[in-house]
Design a protein around this motif. Structure first.
Motif, PDB file in Angstrom:
ATOM      1  N   SER A  14       0.813  -1.199   0.000  1.00 15.39           N
ATOM      2  CA  SER A  14       0.000   0.000   0.000  1.00 15.39           C
ATOM      3  C   SER A  14       0.849   1.251   0.000  1.00 15.39           C
ATOM      4  N   LEU A  15       1.986   1.219   0.732  1.00  9.28           N
ATOM      5  CA  LEU A  15       2.896   2.355   0.710  1.00  9.28           C
ATOM      6  C   LEU A  15       3.413   2.609  -0.698  1.00  9.28           C
ATOM      7  N   GLY A  16       3.682   1.524  -1.427  1.00  9.67           N
ATOM      8  CA  GLY A  16       4.134   1.661  -2.810  1.00  9.67           C
ATOM      9  C   GLY A  16       3.059   2.243  -3.698  1.00  9.67           C
ATOM     10  N   SER A  17       1.805   1.930  -3.385  1.00  8.83           N
ATOM     11  CA  SER A  17       0.720   2.453  -4.213  1.00  8.83           C
ATOM     12  C   SER A  17       0.562   3.946  -4.058  1.00  8.83           C
ATOM     13  N   ILE A  18       0.852   4.493  -2.863  1.00 10.51           N
ATOM     14  CA  ILE A  18       0.755   5.937  -2.673  1.00 10.51           C
ATOM     15  C   ILE A  18       1.830   6.643  -3.469  1.00 10.51           C
ATOM     16  N   GLN A  19       3.054   6.092  -3.430  1.00  4.70           N
ATOM     17  CA  GLN A  19       4.160   6.710  -4.132  1.00  4.70           C
ATOM     18  C   GLN A  19       3.936   6.707  -5.631  1.00  4.70           C
ATOM     19  N   ALA A  20       3.285   5.684  -6.134  1.00  6.58           N
ATOM     20  CA  ALA A  20       3.069   5.580  -7.578  1.00  6.58           C
ATOM     21  C   ALA A  20       1.986   6.528  -8.075  1.00  6.58           C
ATOM     22  N   GLN A  21       1.112   7.019  -7.148  1.00  8.17           N
ATOM     23  CA  GLN A  21       0.035   7.925  -7.500  1.00  8.17           C
ATOM     24  C   GLN A  21      -0.856   7.351  -8.583  1.00  8.17           C
ATOM     25  N   ASP A  22      -1.233   6.082  -8.437  1.00  6.48           N
ATOM     26  CA  ASP A  22      -2.103   5.440  -9.422  1.00  6.48           C
ATOM     27  C   ASP A  22      -3.512   5.388  -8.881  1.00  6.48           C
ATOM     28  N   SER A  23      -4.511   5.542  -9.754  1.00  4.37           N
ATOM     29  CA  SER A  23      -5.896   5.477  -9.331  1.00  4.37           C
ATOM     30  C   SER A  23      -6.320   4.035  -9.193  1.00  4.37           C
ATOM     31  N   THR A  24      -6.841   3.674  -7.989  1.00  2.00           N
ATOM     32  CA  THR A  24      -7.251   2.298  -7.754  1.00  2.00           C
ATOM     33  C   THR A  24      -8.680   2.224  -7.264  1.00  2.00           C
TER      34      THR A  24
ATOM     35  N   LEU B 207       0.599   2.935 -21.919  1.00  2.00           N
ATOM     36  CA  LEU B 207       0.677   2.739 -20.476  1.00  2.00           C
ATOM     37  C   LEU B 207       1.095   4.035 -19.793  1.00  2.00           C
ATOM     38  N   PRO B 208       0.614   4.260 -18.581  1.00  2.00           N
ATOM     39  CA  PRO B 208       1.063   5.441 -17.836  1.00  2.00           C
ATOM     40  C   PRO B 208       2.525   5.288 -17.432  1.00  2.00           C
ATOM     41  N   ARG B 209       3.171   6.400 -17.185  1.00  2.00           N
ATOM     42  CA  ARG B 209       4.585   6.352 -16.812  1.00  2.00           C
ATOM     43  C   ARG B 209       4.773   5.752 -15.424  1.00  2.00           C
ATOM     44  N   LYS B 210       3.850   6.044 -14.506  1.00  2.00           N
ATOM     45  CA  LYS B 210       3.951   5.549 -13.140  1.00  2.00           C
ATOM     46  C   LYS B 210       2.900   4.481 -12.880  1.00  2.00           C
ATOM     47  N   MET B 211       3.352   3.359 -12.333  1.00  2.00           N
ATOM     48  CA  MET B 211       2.456   2.276 -11.929  1.00  2.00           C
ATOM     49  C   MET B 211       2.974   1.701 -10.619  1.00  2.00           C
ATOM     50  N   ILE B 212       2.066   1.181  -9.792  1.00  2.00           N
ATOM     51  CA  ILE B 212       2.521   0.486  -8.603  1.00  2.00           C
ATOM     52  C   ILE B 212       3.175  -0.826  -9.047  1.00  2.00           C
TER      53      ILE B 212
ATOM     54  N   PRO C  47      -4.468   2.539 -15.579  1.00  2.00           N
ATOM     55  CA  PRO C  47      -5.290   3.435 -16.398  1.00  2.00           C
ATOM     56  C   PRO C  47      -4.496   3.948 -17.587  1.00  2.00           C
ATOM     57  N   VAL C  48      -5.154   4.693 -18.444  1.00  2.00           N
ATOM     58  CA  VAL C  48      -4.477   5.247 -19.617  1.00  2.00           C
ATOM     59  C   VAL C  48      -3.494   6.331 -19.193  1.00  2.00           C
ATOM     60  N   VAL C  49      -3.907   7.160 -18.263  1.00  2.00           N
ATOM     61  CA  VAL C  49      -3.046   8.239 -17.774  1.00  2.00           C
ATOM     62  C   VAL C  49      -2.897   8.118 -16.280  1.00  2.00           C
ATOM     63  N   GLY C  50      -1.939   8.848 -15.732  1.00  2.00           N
ATOM     64  CA  GLY C  50      -1.706   8.817 -14.306  1.00  2.00           C
ATOM     65  C   GLY C  50      -2.779   9.559 -13.531  1.00  2.00           C
ATOM     66  N   ALA C  51      -2.631   9.576 -12.213  1.00  2.00           N
ATOM     67  CA  ALA C  51      -3.600  10.242 -11.354  1.00  2.00           C
ATOM     68  C   ALA C  51      -3.541  11.758 -11.534  1.00  2.00           C
ATOM     69  N   ARG C  52      -4.663  12.415 -11.268  1.00  2.00           N
ATOM     70  CA  ARG C  52      -4.713  13.869 -11.358  1.00  2.00           C
ATOM     71  C   ARG C  52      -3.848  14.490 -10.271  1.00  2.00           C
TER      72      ARG C  52
END
Length: 225
Positions: free
Chosen positions: A13-23, A55-60, A160-165
């Motif tokens: 979960s910590l990694g998911s915050i850093q990646a800023q991906d919408s889940t 693919l988005p540049r950032k992913m978890i 997603p197609v793009v990263g998080a807002r």
């Protein structure tokens, strides 16, 4: 074994915050386009992969492990990285995130039931204590399973197609609270085991359980209202 599993979930979960991906499914963002929009998206991908990356540049890292350019599903040719494939993946993503939300409500209901049983257990005596404790443990097992399943759905969805807002959003609030309630889940389970040999830890166990429920309920509300 249970403790190790929840600690691993915390790191994920910590990694998911850093990646800023919408889940999670957002109210203000359409994750999967409608049929006509999907065709337009597919056409845009086909016309110019540079202007519209697949693919988005950032992913978890869990998403990258399965759906990244060299992810397991790409290497096994189960999900080739093509415009057509990405359009299908967006539909899979939406289904998984809807299931994730349903699982969230199911787990929340389990928390409520667990809280009622826990309150009853504190005052129970004799055979009532034995019976209540048995249901309390069964409820805890159910919550752990549903919680872990719900978490896994959010961490393994296609990207997603793009990263998080940018900026603070309800999605990010949902993620930040996820760290709180996941930490609480670990603490609650650890303290539940320690209580067996140290009864004085019961107030801490109860406090951890209430804090976990509160953070979880707010995280659900952040995406619902």
């Amino acid at each position: 074994m249970r403790h190790t599993f929840f600690v691993l979930c915390l790191l994920i979960s910590l990694g998911s915050i850093q990646a800023q991906d919408s889940t999670a499914v957002r109210r203000d963002t359409t994750i999967v386009p409608a049929a006509s929009d999907a065709d337009a998206l597919l056409a845009g991908m086909t016309d110019s992969t540079e202007s519209q990356p697949l693919l988005p540049r950032k992913m978890i890292f869990t998403q990258r492990a399965f759906w990244g350019p060299k992810g397991l599903l790409r290497v096994m040719n189960v999900a080739p990285l093509t415009a057509e494939g990405r359009a299908k993946e967006l539909k899979i993503r939406r289904t998984m995130l809807i299931t994730h939300q349903i699982g969230g409500f199911v787990t929340l209901a389990g928390f409520v039931a667990q809280g009622l049983l826990g309150a009853k257990l504190y005052n129970a005596q004799g055979q009532e204590y034995v019976d209540t404790k048995k249901w309390h443990e069964r409820s805890a097992t159910f919550i752990n399973i549903s919680y872990a399943t719900t978490l896994a759905l959010s961490l393994t969805t296609p990207p997603p197609v793009v990263g998080a807002r940018r900026g603070f959003t309800s999605i990010k609030l949902h993620k930040y609270l996820a760290i709180v309630h996941l930490t609480g889940m670990v603490a609650t389970n650890v303290l539940a085991q320690m209580i067996q040999t140290n009864y004085e830890l019961k107030p801490y166990h109860r406090a951890a359980a209430y804090a976990t429920f509160g953070a979880y309920a707010v995280s659900i509300a952040a995406l619902t209202f």
